[in-house]
Structures are given as structure tokens and as C-alpha cells.
Motif scaffolding. Structure first.
Motif, PDB file in Angstrom:
ATOM      1  N   ARG A  23      -0.450  -5.540  -2.849  1.00 46.59           N
ATOM      2  CA  ARG A  23      -1.156  -6.693  -2.257  1.00 46.59           C
ATOM      3  C   ARG A  23      -1.665  -6.293  -0.874  1.00 46.59           C
ATOM      4  O   ARG A  23      -1.569  -5.135  -0.482  1.00 46.59           O
ATOM      5  N   HIS A  24      -2.187  -7.269  -0.103  1.00 50.39           N
ATOM      6  CA  HIS A  24      -2.823  -6.898   1.163  1.00 50.39           C
ATOM      7  C   HIS A  24      -1.872  -6.979   2.362  1.00 50.39           C
ATOM      8  O   HIS A  24      -0.806  -7.596   2.290  1.00 50.39           O
ATOM      9  N   ILE A  25      -2.304  -6.337   3.451  1.00 50.55           N
ATOM     10  CA  ILE A  25      -1.563  -6.394   4.705  1.00 50.55           C
ATOM     11  C   ILE A  25      -1.521  -7.847   5.199  1.00 50.55           C
ATOM     12  O   ILE A  25      -2.307  -8.672   4.739  1.00 50.55           O
ATOM     13  N   ARG A  26      -0.642  -8.117   6.155  1.00 50.58           N
ATOM     14  CA  ARG A  26      -0.450  -9.494   6.646  1.00 50.58           C
ATOM     15  C   ARG A  26      -0.391 -10.458   5.462  1.00 50.58           C
ATOM     16  O   ARG A  26      -1.287 -11.297   5.272  1.00 50.58           O
ATOM     17  N   PRO A  27       0.653 -10.376   4.661  1.00 51.77           N
ATOM     18  CA  PRO A  27       0.693 -11.128   3.409  1.00 51.77           C
ATOM     19  C   PRO A  27       0.595 -12.643   3.614  1.00 51.77           C
ATOM     20  O   PRO A  27       1.146 -13.179   4.575  1.00 51.77           O
ATOM     21  N   ASP A  28      -0.130 -13.284   2.725  1.00 50.66           N
ATOM     22  CA  ASP A  28      -0.214 -14.745   2.751  1.00 50.66           C
ATOM     23  C   ASP A  28       0.343 -15.282   1.430  1.00 50.66           C
ATOM     24  O   ASP A  28       0.780 -14.513   0.565  1.00 50.66           O
ATOM     25  N   GLY A  29       0.303 -16.608   1.293  1.00 55.28           N
ATOM     26  CA  GLY A  29       0.899 -17.224   0.109  1.00 55.28           C
ATOM     27  C   GLY A  29       0.260 -16.741  -1.178  1.00 55.28           C
ATOM     28  O   GLY A  29       0.940 -16.588  -2.200  1.00 55.28           O
ATOM     29  N   GLY A  82      -1.100   1.044 -11.409  1.00 55.33           N
ATOM     30  CA  GLY A  82      -1.069   0.239 -10.181  1.00 55.33           C
ATOM     31  C   GLY A  82      -1.952  -0.990 -10.360  1.00 55.33           C
ATOM     32  O   GLY A  82      -3.098  -0.869 -10.799  1.00 55.33           O
ATOM     33  N   ILE A  83      -1.420  -2.161 -10.044  1.00 56.40           N
ATOM     34  CA  ILE A  83      -2.251  -3.385 -10.103  1.00 56.40           C
ATOM     35  C   ILE A  83      -2.323  -3.947  -8.687  1.00 56.40           C
ATOM     36  O   ILE A  83      -1.291  -4.277  -8.089  1.00 56.40           O
ATOM     37  N   VAL A  84      -3.520  -4.016  -8.150  1.00 53.79           N
ATOM     38  CA  VAL A  84      -3.713  -4.497  -6.776  1.00 53.79           C
ATOM     39  C   VAL A  84      -4.259  -5.921  -6.854  1.00 53.79           C
ATOM     40  O   VAL A  84      -5.325  -6.140  -7.433  1.00 53.79           O
ATOM     41  N   VAL A  85      -3.529  -6.867  -6.271  1.00 53.87           N
ATOM     42  CA  VAL A  85      -3.989  -8.263  -6.339  1.00 53.87           C
ATOM     43  C   VAL A  85      -4.476  -8.759  -4.974  1.00 53.87           C
ATOM     44  O   VAL A  85      -3.960  -8.352  -3.930  1.00 53.87           O
ATOM     45  N   ASP A  86      -5.498  -9.594  -5.009  1.00 55.66           N
ATOM     46  CA  ASP A  86      -5.943 -10.357  -3.834  1.00 55.66           C
ATOM     47  C   ASP A  86      -6.415  -9.489  -2.662  1.00 55.66           C
ATOM     48  O   ASP A  86      -6.325  -9.914  -1.515  1.00 55.66           O
ATOM     49  N   THR A  87      -6.906  -8.304  -2.928  1.00 47.82           N
ATOM     50  CA  THR A  87      -7.274  -7.390  -1.843  1.00 47.82           C
ATOM     51  C   THR A  87      -8.658  -6.810  -2.105  1.00 47.82           C
ATOM     52  O   THR A  87      -8.861  -6.122  -3.112  1.00 47.82           O
ATOM     53  N   ALA A  88      -9.593  -7.078  -1.172  1.00 46.81           N
ATOM     54  CA  ALA A  88     -10.991  -6.720  -1.430  1.00 46.81           C
ATOM     55  C   ALA A  88     -11.257  -5.226  -1.280  1.00 46.81           C
ATOM     56  O   ALA A  88     -12.052  -4.661  -2.016  1.00 46.81           O
ATOM     57  N   ASN A  89     -10.624  -4.590  -0.307  1.00 44.63           N
ATOM     58  CA  ASN A  89     -10.924  -3.173  -0.092  1.00 44.63           C
ATOM     59  C   ASN A  89      -9.650  -2.356   0.092  1.00 44.63           C
ATOM     60  O   ASN A  89      -8.629  -2.868   0.542  1.00 44.63           O
ATOM     61  N   LYS A  90      -9.771  -1.089  -0.259  1.00 47.64           N
ATOM     62  CA  LYS A  90      -8.594  -0.202  -0.283  1.00 47.64           C
ATOM     63  C   LYS A  90      -7.859  -0.162   1.049  1.00 47.64           C
ATOM     64  O   LYS A  90      -6.640  -0.108   1.095  1.00 47.64           O
ATOM     65  N   ASP A  91      -8.621  -0.180   2.154  1.00 48.70           N
ATOM     66  CA  ASP A  91      -7.994  -0.072   3.479  1.00 48.70           C
ATOM     67  C   ASP A  91      -6.991  -1.180   3.743  1.00 48.70           C
ATOM     68  O   ASP A  91      -6.089  -1.023   4.556  1.00 48.70           O
ATOM     69  N   ARG A  92      -7.214  -2.332   3.116  1.00 46.43           N
ATOM     70  CA  ARG A  92      -6.328  -3.477   3.377  1.00 46.43           C
ATOM     71  C   ARG A  92      -5.111  -3.535   2.452  1.00 46.43           C
ATOM     72  O   ARG A  92      -4.300  -4.449   2.559  1.00 46.43           O
ATOM     73  N   ILE A  93      -4.987  -2.557   1.562  1.00 46.16           N
ATOM     74  CA  ILE A  93      -3.792  -2.548   0.704  1.00 46.16           C
ATOM     75  C   ILE A  93      -2.597  -2.165   1.579  1.00 46.16           C
ATOM     76  O   ILE A  93      -2.637  -1.183   2.323  1.00 46.16           O
ATOM     77  N   LYS A  97       0.483   4.011  -0.580  1.00 47.16           N
ATOM     78  CA  LYS A  97       0.864   4.940  -1.652  1.00 47.16           C
ATOM     79  C   LYS A  97       0.279   4.506  -3.000  1.00 47.16           C
ATOM     80  O   LYS A  97       0.460   5.195  -4.005  1.00 47.16           O
ATOM     81  N   PHE A  98      -0.409   3.373  -3.021  1.00 47.29           N
ATOM     82  CA  PHE A  98      -1.036   2.919  -4.275  1.00 47.29           C
ATOM     83  C   PHE A  98      -1.905   4.023  -4.877  1.00 47.29           C
ATOM     84  O   PHE A  98      -2.059   4.136  -6.071  1.00 47.29           O
ATOM     85  N   SER A  99      -2.464   4.857  -3.955  1.00 46.07           N
ATOM     86  CA  SER A  99      -3.434   5.863  -4.420  1.00 46.07           C
ATOM     87  C   SER A  99      -2.765   6.959  -5.267  1.00 46.07           C
ATOM     88  O   SER A  99      -3.440   7.717  -5.934  1.00 46.07           O
ATOM     89  N   PRO A 115     -16.106  -1.874  -3.834  1.00 38.94           N
ATOM     90  CA  PRO A 115     -15.363  -1.908  -5.098  1.00 38.94           C
ATOM     91  C   PRO A 115     -14.396  -0.733  -5.239  1.00 38.94           C
ATOM     92  O   PRO A 115     -14.638   0.328  -4.674  1.00 38.94           O
ATOM     93  N   PHE A 116     -13.316  -0.931  -5.973  1.00 38.66           N
ATOM     94  CA  PHE A 116     -12.397   0.165  -6.311  1.00 38.66           C
ATOM     95  C   PHE A 116     -11.688  -0.195  -7.609  1.00 38.66           C
ATOM     96  O   PHE A 116     -11.760  -1.334  -8.083  1.00 38.66           O
ATOM     97  N   GLY A 117     -10.988   0.799  -8.166  1.00 35.08           N
ATOM     98  CA  GLY A 117     -10.182   0.547  -9.365  1.00 35.08           C
ATOM     99  C   GLY A 117     -10.828   1.078 -10.630  1.00 35.08           C
ATOM    100  O   GLY A 117     -12.052   1.098 -10.757  1.00 35.08           O
ATOM    101  N   ASP A 118      -9.966   1.538 -11.569  1.00 29.87           N
ATOM    102  CA  ASP A 118     -10.470   1.996 -12.862  1.00 29.87           C
ATOM    103  C   ASP A 118     -10.927   0.801 -13.685  1.00 29.87           C
ATOM    104  O   ASP A 118     -11.866   0.889 -14.468  1.00 29.87           O
ATOM    105  N   ILE A 119     -10.241  -0.309 -13.521  1.00 27.86           N
ATOM    106  CA  ILE A 119     -10.702  -1.580 -14.095  1.00 27.86           C
ATOM    107  C   ILE A 119     -10.707  -2.582 -12.946  1.00 27.86           C
ATOM    108  O   ILE A 119      -9.744  -2.662 -12.184  1.00 27.86           O
ATOM    109  N   SER A 120     -11.811  -3.301 -12.813  1.00 25.55           N
ATOM    110  CA  SER A 120     -11.901  -4.255 -11.709  1.00 25.55           C
ATOM    111  C   SER A 120     -12.254  -5.634 -12.263  1.00 25.55           C
ATOM    112  O   SER A 120     -13.277  -5.799 -12.931  1.00 25.55           O
TER     113      SER A 120
END
Ligand code: AMP
Length: 328
Positions: A23-29, A82-93, A97-99, A115-120
Motif C-alpha cells: 500500500r502507500h506511504i502515510r497510510p490512510d483508512g 505482489g498486489i499493490v492497492v490504492d497507490t498511483a505511482n511506484k515511488d509512493r509504495i 521491496k515490492f519490486s 502506470p505500473f504492474g504486469d496487470i493493472s
């Protein structure tokens, strides 16, 4: 909608024994709810798979949602989906180590800039990433399982990212999916007590906000919260950042910005931008930020940039008012 993408995501989930959720930095609900809700659904549905959230960024006001999982060896990452939720760009993950993961899936509702990801799977009109997780469950409900805990996580993100189902992004579908979560047993009394009760310092700080909010000529409201203010009112950076929500209901003021000095970084000022009727995300994007059309964030490094942002926000409101009707 997007059934082929959702099918492809489910196929990948079935293919892997190891899954890591990010998920993203500074986590929210929303990112907390989506990551934990998805983990719970997948653990219930596929008890033999190893499914973890490894993240060291937490949020005090969301501590009631519970802990994440312990770190895993790098080798685990390289065998994982790896499943990345609620995060628009890689820098904010948050966990970079997701990479290391073998394949990446992105599930998000932010405006897509890089955009990023093998499936988006990105649906910008969705009110929350949690709504997308609820939709994913609903699409495959013959295969996937849900329980009260999963529903509570997901409902948390749906509530927080939609301003308690108030924002324009809330659709009939949002409410139908929220209803599905309620049917699974969400305890709203406990949830709202955890989310919306505040301690006395924060409560008193609101009086300061109301009497010190600044206004521009054409209808932007803003407030600067220095480190000294945060100390004086015993506010965490998170509490101070919540200021933006207290400026949201002044008639004629179509956008509002909170500038919060970061206590951990000498020259960093966090900007939280919100608007009604008009969009404000282009302004955030000019200052290293992004998010949604009417709720976004940015980072600046000087009072000059602050002045510039306020002037631009004021000009944007002026332009909007001159060219549109129906705003209040
Ligand atoms: P915030 O004001 O931090 O709650 O941000 C509002 C929305 O914009 C959230 O969905 C954030 O994930 C997103 N956001 C905030 N800051 C940034 C940034 N610097 N870059 C991209 N998106 C952001």
C-alpha cells in the motif's frame, strides 16, 4: 466492468502460493482497509496460500485495525505475486521491496500518472480502493469467502475515502457494495467511535482553525500549521494534517488547502488540497503531488512556493466562478 482484468487477477492469485500485499506511504483508512480486507478474503478463500502485508509505516488513529505481518526473507518476495492497492505511482509504495516480487498487480482508483504492474486494474471513478476490493469479492462471490473482519476493514476504507458516503464519487454501486459489507456483519458503532472521536487537544485545536483560517479574494481558504503550533496543541503530524477537513464548509470558498510543516524534516511542508465543484489536482501535480480531482496532496519546500500555490488556487477559483454556474 473490467471483467477480463478481474478474471486475469483472480487467475494470478490462484497461480501463486505466496502473495504479498502493498500500500502507500502515510497510510490512510482506504489503503489500510483495502490491504487488510484483501488479505483476509484471500486467506479465508485459500487457506493453503501464504499471504502477508509487510509494512513498517503505521498510523496512530488506525491502530485499531491491528498489526501487519513480520518481515519475510528476500527469497519470499522473489517467489511472490505482489498486489499493490490504492497507490498511483511506484515511488509512493511504502515497502519498496515490492519490486523484488515476481509479478505485480496494481489495484487503484487514483488518477493515473505513471502506470505500473504486469496487470493493472484502475478505475478512477471509484470512491475508494476498498470499493474495488468489495467489487472484486462480489464478482467472484461463488469462489471467494468473506467474514465480519474482512467486511469491517473494507467498510472502513469505503467510509473514510468517501467522507462518510458524501463525496461526488459515491455511486449507487458504492452503496450496494457497502450494503454487502454491512450484511457481512460490520459493527458501525465501534468503527465510528474509533474513527471519529478525538482527544481534547485536537478538539480544542479546531477552535484555533476556525478563528485563524485565511481567505483569498476569490474564494480559496487556507491555513499554515507551523511546528510550534503542533507542539503547542500537542498534535501529532497526523492530527495537524487533519486540519484540512475543518475548512470544508465555508460558503463561496471552493477550495481549501492546509500547509503543515513536517516536524521530521527541516524544510518540508506537506500540502493537502480539497475542493468542491472545481478540480484542484493540476495544482498538486505542479508541486510533486497528485491524487484525485478534488482531494490531493503535494509537498513544497519554501514559503515562496506556498505563496505561489495560494495565488494559483485563488486564480483557479476566480476562473471557475467566472465560467460556471450553480456553485455556492
Ligand atoms: P491526502 O491529502 O494526503 O489525504 O491526499 C489525498 C489523496 O491524494 C490521497 O488519495 C493520496 O493518496 C493522494 N496523494 C497525496 N499526496 C500525494 C502525492 N504527493 N502524490 C500522489 N498522490 C498523492
Amino acid at each position: 466492468m473490467n471483467i477480463e482484468i478481474k478474471n486475469a487477477i483472480l487467475d494470478k492469485i490462484k497461480e501463486y502460493d505466496k502473495i504479498l500485499i502493498f500500500r502507500h506511504i502515510r497510510p490512510d483508512g482506504d489503503c489500510m482497509g483495502a490491504s487488510k480486507g484483501l488479505r483476509e478474503i484471500l486467506r479465508l478463500s485459500y487457506p493453503c496460500k501464504e499471504i502477508y502485508i509487510v509494512d513498517n509505516q503505521h498510523s496512530d488513529y488506525l491502530a485499531f485495525l491491528g498489526e501487519d505481518d513480520s518481515e519475510v526473507p528476500d527469497e519470499f518476495y522473489s517467489h511472490s505475486l505482489g498486489i499493490v492497492v490504492d497507490t498511483a505511482n511506484k515511488d509512493r509504495i511504502s515497502n519498496q521491496k515490492f519490486s523484488l516480487c515476481r509479478e505485480i498487480i496494481k489495484i487503484d482508483h487514483h488518477i493515473e500518472i505513471s502506470p505500473f504492474g504486469d496487470i493493472s486494474w484502475v478505475e478512477e471513478q471509484r470512491s475508494s480502493a476498498c470499493e474495488m476490493i468489495a467489487d472484486f469479492y462480489n464478482t467472484f462471490k461463488d469462489e471467494l469467502k468473506i467474514n465480519k473482519t474482512a467486511a469491517q476493514y473494507i467498510y472502513t476504507g469505503m467510509v473514510t475515502d468517501s467522507g462518510r458516503f458524501r463525496f461526488r464519487s459515491v455511486s449507487g454501486e458504492t452503496l450496494r457494495l457497502a450494503a454487502l459489507m454491512l450484511d457481512a456483519g460490520v459493527d458501525t458503532d465501534t468503527l465510528y467511535a474509533n474513527l471519529y472521536l478525538e482527544d481534547y487537544d485536537s478538539y480544542k485545536f479546531k477552535a484555533y482553525i476556525y478563528s485563524n483560517v485565511e481567505r483569498t479574494e476569490n474564494g480559496a481558504a487556507y491555513l499554515y500549521i507551523s511546528r510550534e503550533m503542533q507542539e503547542k496543541f500537542h498534535l501529532s503530524f497526523e492530527d495537524a494534517s487533519a486540519t484540512v477537513n475543518s475548512m470544508d464548509s465555508i460558503k463561496g470558498y471552493l477550495c481549501w488547502l492546509a500547509f503543515i510543516e513536517n516536524p521530521d524534516s527541516e524544510d518540508e511542508i506537506r500540502v493537502r488540497l480539497r475542493s468542491r465543484f472545481m478540480s484542484i489536482n493540476h495544482l498538486a501535480e505542479e508541486y510533486n503531488g497528485g491524487g484525485h480531482a478534488q482531494a490531493c496532496g503535494a509537498t513544497i519546500h519554501s514559503k515562496n512556493q506556498l505563496k505561489e500555490m495560494i495565488e494559483k488556487a485563488d486564480a483557479m477559483v476566480k476562473n471557475y466562478k467566472e465560467n460556471n454556474e450553480g456553485w455556492m
